[in-house]
Each structure stands twice: as structure tokens, then as C-alpha cells.
Scaffold this motif. Sequence first.
Motif, PDB file in Angstrom:
ATOM      1  N   ALA A 177       0.709  -1.201   0.045  1.00 11.18           N
ATOM      2  CA  ALA A 177      -0.122   0.065  -0.068  1.00 11.18           C
ATOM      3  C   ALA A 177       0.780   1.178  -0.046  1.00 11.18           C
ATOM      4  N   ALA A 178       1.978   1.216   0.949  1.00 11.88           N
ATOM      5  CA  ALA A 178       2.877   2.366   0.709  1.00 11.88           C
ATOM      6  C   ALA A 178       3.491   2.623  -0.631  1.00 11.88           C
ATOM      7  N   LYS A 182       2.854   6.219  -2.259  1.00 15.62           N
ATOM      8  CA  LYS A 182       4.137   6.798  -2.587  1.00 15.62           C
ATOM      9  C   LYS A 182       3.911   7.205  -4.258  1.00 15.62           C
ATOM     10  N   ASP A 183       3.627   6.475  -5.003  1.00 18.80           N
ATOM     11  CA  ASP A 183       3.667   6.697  -6.501  1.00 18.80           C
ATOM     12  C   ASP A 183       2.571   7.740  -6.793  1.00 18.80           C
ATOM     13  N   ALA A 184       1.540   7.612  -6.071  1.00 16.09           N
ATOM     14  CA  ALA A 184       0.309   8.432  -6.488  1.00 16.09           C
ATOM     15  C   ALA A 184       0.698   9.915  -5.780  1.00 16.09           C
ATOM     16  N   VAL A 185       1.500  10.203  -4.854  1.00 14.32           N
ATOM     17  CA  VAL A 185       1.815  11.486  -4.424  1.00 14.32           C
ATOM     18  C   VAL A 185       3.105  11.994  -4.988  1.00 14.32           C
ATOM     19  N   LEU A 186       4.098  11.174  -5.208  1.00 14.67           N
ATOM     20  CA  LEU A 186       5.093  11.685  -5.914  1.00 14.67           C
ATOM     21  C   LEU A 186       5.117  11.868  -7.486  1.00 14.67           C
ATOM     22  N   CYS A 202       4.268  14.761   0.333  1.00 10.94           N
ATOM     23  CA  CYS A 202       5.235  13.726  -0.292  1.00 10.94           C
ATOM     24  C   CYS A 202       6.252  13.214   0.711  1.00 10.94           C
ATOM     25  N   LYS A 203       6.485  14.104   1.982  1.00 11.47           N
ATOM     26  CA  LYS A 203       7.433  13.616   3.009  1.00 11.47           C
ATOM     27  C   LYS A 203       6.479  12.647   3.842  1.00 11.47           C
ATOM     28  N   ALA A 204       5.065  12.885   3.987  1.00 16.19           N
ATOM     29  CA  ALA A 204       4.544  11.836   4.824  1.00 16.19           C
ATOM     30  C   ALA A 204       4.520  10.357   3.999  1.00 16.19           C
ATOM     31  N   ALA A 205       4.362  10.581   2.695  1.00  7.19           N
ATOM     32  CA  ALA A 205       4.121   9.316   1.912  1.00  7.19           C
ATOM     33  C   ALA A 205       5.519   8.490   2.136  1.00  7.19           C
ATOM     34  N   VAL A 206       6.686   9.166   2.008  1.00 11.09           N
ATOM     35  CA  VAL A 206       7.976   8.475   2.104  1.00 11.09           C
ATOM     36  C   VAL A 206       8.023   8.023   3.424  1.00 11.09           C
ATOM     37  N   ALA A 207       7.889   8.784   4.580  1.00  9.54           N
ATOM     38  CA  ALA A 207       7.783   8.320   5.865  1.00  9.54           C
ATOM     39  C   ALA A 207       7.106   7.112   6.106  1.00  9.54           C
TER      40      ALA A 207
END
Length: 411
Positions: A177-178, A182-186, A202-207
Motif C-alpha cells: 500500500a505504501a 508513494k507513487d500516487a503522491v510523488l 510527499c514527506k508523509a508518503a516517504v515516511a
Amino acid sequence: KVQATHPDCSVVLYFQEQEAECLEILRSESQTPAPSGHPRQQGCLTEWDGVSCWSAVPVGESRAVSCPDILHIFKKSKALIWRNCTESGWSFPSPPYYNACELEAIGSTNDTEAKASGSLGGKGYFVTIKMLYTCGYSTSLAALFLAIVIFSCFRKLHCTRNSIHIHFFCSFILRGAAVFVKDAVLFSDESIDHCTMSTVNCKAAVAFFQYSVLANFYWLLVEGMYLQTLLLLTFTSDKKYIWWYILIGWGVPMLTVCVWVVTRLQHDNYGCWDDYTSPYWWVIKAPILLAIVVNFLIFLNVTRMLAQKIRSPDITKNYKQQYMRLTKSTLLLIPLFGVHYVVFALFPEHIGVDARLYFKLVLGSYQGFLVALLYCFLNGEVQFEIKRNWRKWQSSRESNIFNLATQDFTA
């Protein structure tokens, strides 16, 4: 403060900075008035040609620049590129950049050309990689959800061992899911410059992605710890350890990610935090390496204890089968999941880029499917329970049909 950038963005940001400095020089020159009584000297103005900044010179003079100084991209070279200032303007660079500046041999020329001119266009190679790992994660998610349903629905499969397996499956679901988040956000919007992107989302997605990776490795560590506990404490209830396992599997990754987030916010709050060149990356990398090392030591110790247990006349056949079922799966996963991470962690990020992509993205996307296969679908206990319930259902169905037929006959 340390400012780190993603390796893929280092080239882009380098040229952006060089262009900004060159344009600032040009703007300063255009705003500087000529001295009174001295007309402005004819010549070539400062110019940015997309690679280098050429300072202003009078007509008839020449200017030389060196190759761009970008580590791991261009080889160190003493060659100079020259341009003459003529009455019609700047001449073409001599020798051309592609002759004077030699690229580092990161991959073969054929590989580079194939990626650049692939059948899907300039981005064909990376589009293919994305398609492969999207297929892999989708397959893994379907298998993991099915495995959780199987362990949850059959009452005889409810035990500490399978509860740990379910948590392990959940960590893989979280990782899949992560990746999609991440792909969807970045990368969902191609108009956004990823190299300069620095948003909360984008920082929250990477975290979130880093938390899922950590949870993956720590639940694998829990699987190893549980196996060792099972061998050491044969006649002790293992239920009292379950909360310690949960604390290690979910709590340690959460604490690590929180420390990493605070560190990045305080000392290196640039970009989307997806750069692997930052020294603060070791806040994430060190705990993963620690988990792998501990798991490898458990791997050696369990192998030794298992040999002793199997040879022992005091252990019943049922216990031996229980050890072997769990041991075969766990001992296979520990080296399988740990070796490639250790190898890549010890080498700089620019080395083996293609291998990293395939191992981390493509092959890594099928790890969840492999885990579900080993711990659930190929598990003899699970297969027996499914067959038993299937026969029970068939017997009940035949009995109902027989009863209905008897009622119709008597009526």
C-alpha cells in the motif's frame, strides 16, 4: 545544515544552479551603465548554452571552460572546451561537449541507448519497471489477504504462531500500500518537478513507506525470535510473549521513523526525503542492518539447536514435525530477505543502479506472495484443515439433499 538531494536529481539541480548564477551575472552586466565618455565595448555578452556559462569577452578573444564537475556522471578530465567571440556572436563549442566530456561507465552504451530509445519512448525502461512491480505487489496483496482470511476463518488455526504470521502478512500489505501511495503522491502529476518538490504530503508518503519497510524486517526478526523461543522453551506457554513481539514488530519501527522525521525536520528538511545520499539515512538503515544481523545469528543458532532437537530421543514425533514445518519457512526467508539489503547497503547508491531497481522493486514486490505461499498455502496444517472442512461441507450438502429427497418420497 546538510542538504542532500536524490541521486537522480543531482544532475538537474546542478545545471539549474549553474544557469541561475549565469543569468544573475548577465542581469548584473545589463544593469551596469557604461563609464561616461567610454562607449560600451563591442563583444559577446555572457551566455548560458545549457551546459556552461560563458563570460563576456571582446570580439576576437576566446574563452575556455572545463567539463561539468558532477561526481559519478562525468569522468575527471583536463580537456577544455573553447569558444571564440566573432562579430556575428559566439562560435560553436570546440571540441563539442560529447567529445570532450566522457561519461562515467555506469552501464554499457547499449544498455543506455536501449533505455533512452526503448519501444515505449524515453521513459520506456522505467515504465516497464513500474508495470512489473505493480503486477508483483498486486499479486502479493491478493495472496496475503487470502492467507489472512484462511488463518482467521478456521478456528483450529488460531494460535500464537499463526497470529505472528498474520502480523507479518500485514507488514507486507502495508508495504505494498505504501508503494502505491508513494507513487500516487510523488509521480502522479508529470507537470510537477519532482527534484524541487517539497510538500507535507510527499514527506508523509516517504515516511509511511520507510515505516512499512522497517516493519517488514522487524516482523521477520520476530518470526526468527519466535522460532528460537519455541526451540528453547518447549514446555512453556508462548502466549505471554505475544505483546513483546507486537512491541518489537510495530513499536520499534514507529520509534525509528519518529526519530528520523524529527532529525530531518531539524537538520535536513529538503525535498521529499527520498534521497539516499543524506547522512541521516543511517537512522533508517542502521536498525534494518541490525535486524538482519540479529536474524542471521538466530539463523545459525536455530540450525544448531534443530540438529540437537531432531537427534534427541526425548522429543516426540509430533514436536519434530512442528519444528520442521516452521523451520523450513523461516530459515529460507531470513537469508532470502536479508542478503541483498546488506550487499546494497555497503555500496554507494550510484553503483549497480539496474540491479537495485530489479531487486528492490521488481523481485521485492513478489516477496509478499512468497511469504503467503510458504507460511499458508504450502502449510500442511492449513491444507489439512481446508480439506477437512471441504469434506465436511460436501457431506453436509449430500445429507441435506438426501433429507429433501426422503421428505418428497414420504410426502
